[in-house]
Scaffold this motif. Sequence first.
Motif, short mmCIF file in Angstrom:
data_model
loop_
_atom_site.label_atom_id
_atom_site.label_comp_id
_atom_site.label_asym_id
_atom_site.label_seq_id
_atom_site.Cartn_x
_atom_site.Cartn_y
_atom_site.Cartn_z
N GLU A 45 39.91 86.97 73.78
CA GLU A 45 40.94 88.01 73.88
C GLU A 45 40.66 88.94 75.05
O GLU A 45 39.50 89.16 75.43
CB GLU A 45 41.01 88.82 72.57
CG GLU A 45 39.77 89.61 72.24
CD GLU A 45 39.95 90.50 71.02
OE1 GLU A 45 41.06 90.54 70.44
OE2 GLU A 45 38.97 91.18 70.64
N PHE A 46 41.72 89.50 75.56
CA PHE A 46 41.63 90.45 76.67
C PHE A 46 41.05 91.77 76.18
O PHE A 46 41.37 92.23 75.08
CB PHE A 46 43.03 90.67 77.25
CG PHE A 46 43.11 91.78 78.24
CD1 PHE A 46 43.57 93.03 77.84
CD2 PHE A 46 42.72 91.60 79.55
CE1 PHE A 46 43.66 94.07 78.74
CE2 PHE A 46 42.79 92.64 80.45
CZ PHE A 46 43.25 93.87 80.05
N VAL A 47 40.22 92.39 77.02
CA VAL A 47 39.63 93.69 76.68
C VAL A 47 40.12 94.78 77.64
O VAL A 47 40.67 95.79 77.22
CB VAL A 47 38.10 93.63 76.71
CG1 VAL A 47 37.49 95.01 76.47
CG2 VAL A 47 37.58 92.63 75.68
N ASP A 61 44.61 97.51 72.93
CA ASP A 61 44.75 98.61 71.98
C ASP A 61 43.47 98.81 71.16
O ASP A 61 43.13 99.93 70.79
CB ASP A 61 45.93 98.35 71.05
CG ASP A 61 47.27 98.52 71.75
OD1 ASP A 61 48.27 98.02 71.22
OD2 ASP A 61 47.31 99.14 72.84
N SER A 62 42.79 97.72 70.87
CA SER A 62 41.62 97.78 70.00
C SER A 62 40.45 98.55 70.62
O SER A 62 39.52 98.95 69.91
CB SER A 62 41.16 96.38 69.62
OG SER A 62 40.86 95.64 70.79
N VAL A 63 40.47 98.74 71.94
CA VAL A 63 39.34 99.42 72.60
C VAL A 63 39.74 100.72 73.29
O VAL A 63 38.87 101.42 73.81
CB VAL A 63 38.65 98.49 73.61
CG1 VAL A 63 38.26 97.17 72.95
CG2 VAL A 63 39.52 98.24 74.83
N LYS A 64 41.03 101.04 73.29
CA LYS A 64 41.47 102.27 73.95
C LYS A 64 40.78 103.48 73.36
O LYS A 64 40.65 103.62 72.15
CB LYS A 64 42.99 102.43 73.80
CG LYS A 64 43.79 101.62 74.78
CD LYS A 64 45.28 101.86 74.58
CE LYS A 64 46.10 101.00 75.52
NZ LYS A 64 47.56 101.16 75.29
N GLY A 65 40.31 104.35 74.25
CA GLY A 65 39.61 105.55 73.82
C GLY A 65 38.14 105.35 73.57
O GLY A 65 37.40 106.33 73.40
N ARG A 66 37.69 104.12 73.52
CA ARG A 66 36.28 103.83 73.29
C ARG A 66 35.62 103.17 74.49
O ARG A 66 34.45 103.40 74.77
CB ARG A 66 36.11 102.94 72.06
CG ARG A 66 36.64 103.53 70.78
CD ARG A 66 36.26 102.68 69.57
NE ARG A 66 36.81 101.32 69.64
CZ ARG A 66 36.07 100.22 69.60
NH1 ARG A 66 34.76 100.31 69.51
NH2 ARG A 66 36.65 99.03 69.65
N PHE A 67 36.36 102.29 75.17
CA PHE A 67 35.82 101.55 76.32
C PHE A 67 36.43 102.09 77.61
O PHE A 67 37.59 102.50 77.64
CB PHE A 67 36.16 100.07 76.22
CG PHE A 67 35.45 99.32 75.11
CD1 PHE A 67 34.74 99.97 74.12
CD2 PHE A 67 35.52 97.93 75.06
CE1 PHE A 67 34.10 99.28 73.11
CE2 PHE A 67 34.88 97.22 74.06
CZ PHE A 67 34.18 97.90 73.07
N THR A 68 35.63 102.05 78.67
CA THR A 68 36.11 102.45 80.00
C THR A 68 35.69 101.42 81.02
O THR A 68 34.50 101.09 81.12
CB THR A 68 35.53 103.82 80.39
OG1 THR A 68 35.90 104.80 79.42
CG2 THR A 68 36.07 104.24 81.75
N ILE A 69 36.66 100.92 81.78
CA ILE A 69 36.36 99.99 82.86
C ILE A 69 36.34 100.75 84.17
O ILE A 69 37.17 101.65 84.39
CB ILE A 69 37.38 98.83 82.90
CG1 ILE A 69 36.92 97.74 83.88
CG2 ILE A 69 38.78 99.31 83.21
CD1 ILE A 69 37.74 96.45 83.77
N SER A 70 35.39 100.42 85.02
CA SER A 70 35.30 101.07 86.32
C SER A 70 34.73 100.08 87.32
O SER A 70 34.21 99.03 86.94
CB SER A 70 34.41 102.32 86.24
OG SER A 70 33.09 101.97 85.86
N GLN A 81 31.96 100.35 80.14
CA GLN A 81 31.24 101.28 79.29
C GLN A 81 31.83 101.22 77.90
O GLN A 81 33.02 101.48 77.73
CB GLN A 81 31.33 102.70 79.85
CG GLN A 81 30.65 103.75 79.00
CD GLN A 81 29.14 103.57 78.95
OE1 GLN A 81 28.51 103.32 79.97
NE2 GLN A 81 28.56 103.70 77.75
N MET A 82 31.01 100.88 76.93
CA MET A 82 31.48 100.71 75.56
C MET A 82 30.82 101.76 74.68
O MET A 82 29.59 101.76 74.53
CB MET A 82 31.16 99.30 75.06
CG MET A 82 31.68 98.20 75.98
SD MET A 82 31.41 96.54 75.31
CE MET A 82 29.62 96.47 75.36
N ASN A 83 31.63 102.64 74.12
CA ASN A 83 31.14 103.68 73.23
C ASN A 83 31.70 103.49 71.83
O ASN A 83 32.67 102.75 71.64
CB ASN A 83 31.55 105.06 73.77
CG ASN A 83 30.97 105.36 75.14
OD1 ASN A 83 29.88 104.91 75.47
ND2 ASN A 83 31.70 106.12 75.94
#
Length: 118
Positions: A45-47, A61-70, A81-83
């Motif tokens: 699945e796409f992240v 949607d499952s990672v919004k607000g928790r993960f950040t791609i940079s 970054q996975m929080n």
Amino acid sequence: VQLQAYGGGLVQAGGSLRLSCAASGRTFSRDVMAWFRQAPGKEREFVAAISWSGGRRIYADSVKGRFTISGDNAKNTVYLQMNSLKPEDTAVYYCAAGRTWSSGYDYWGQGTLVTVSS
């Protein structure tokens, strides 16, 4: 284009991890970098994804607000970054590269395992 993903490991629920994906070769030919994941027994699945040129970022949607791609252009490296990790985030995480947003992803890294314990 060659992609090398690393940074996975074992973490407790609520913890954080940062994944890295180092790109080499004809990296200028691929504008979009993405992370996918595949949990045991499930489809890939796409992240998240980011474009080098415009900086646009999109998330599942499952990672919004928790993960950040940079991304770091100078290092040709993309980060995830996975929080606030949850057990359901357990999966093998793959980085991928695509020419444009609509072209699909034609280069893939080897994957790095993230295990989140409850």
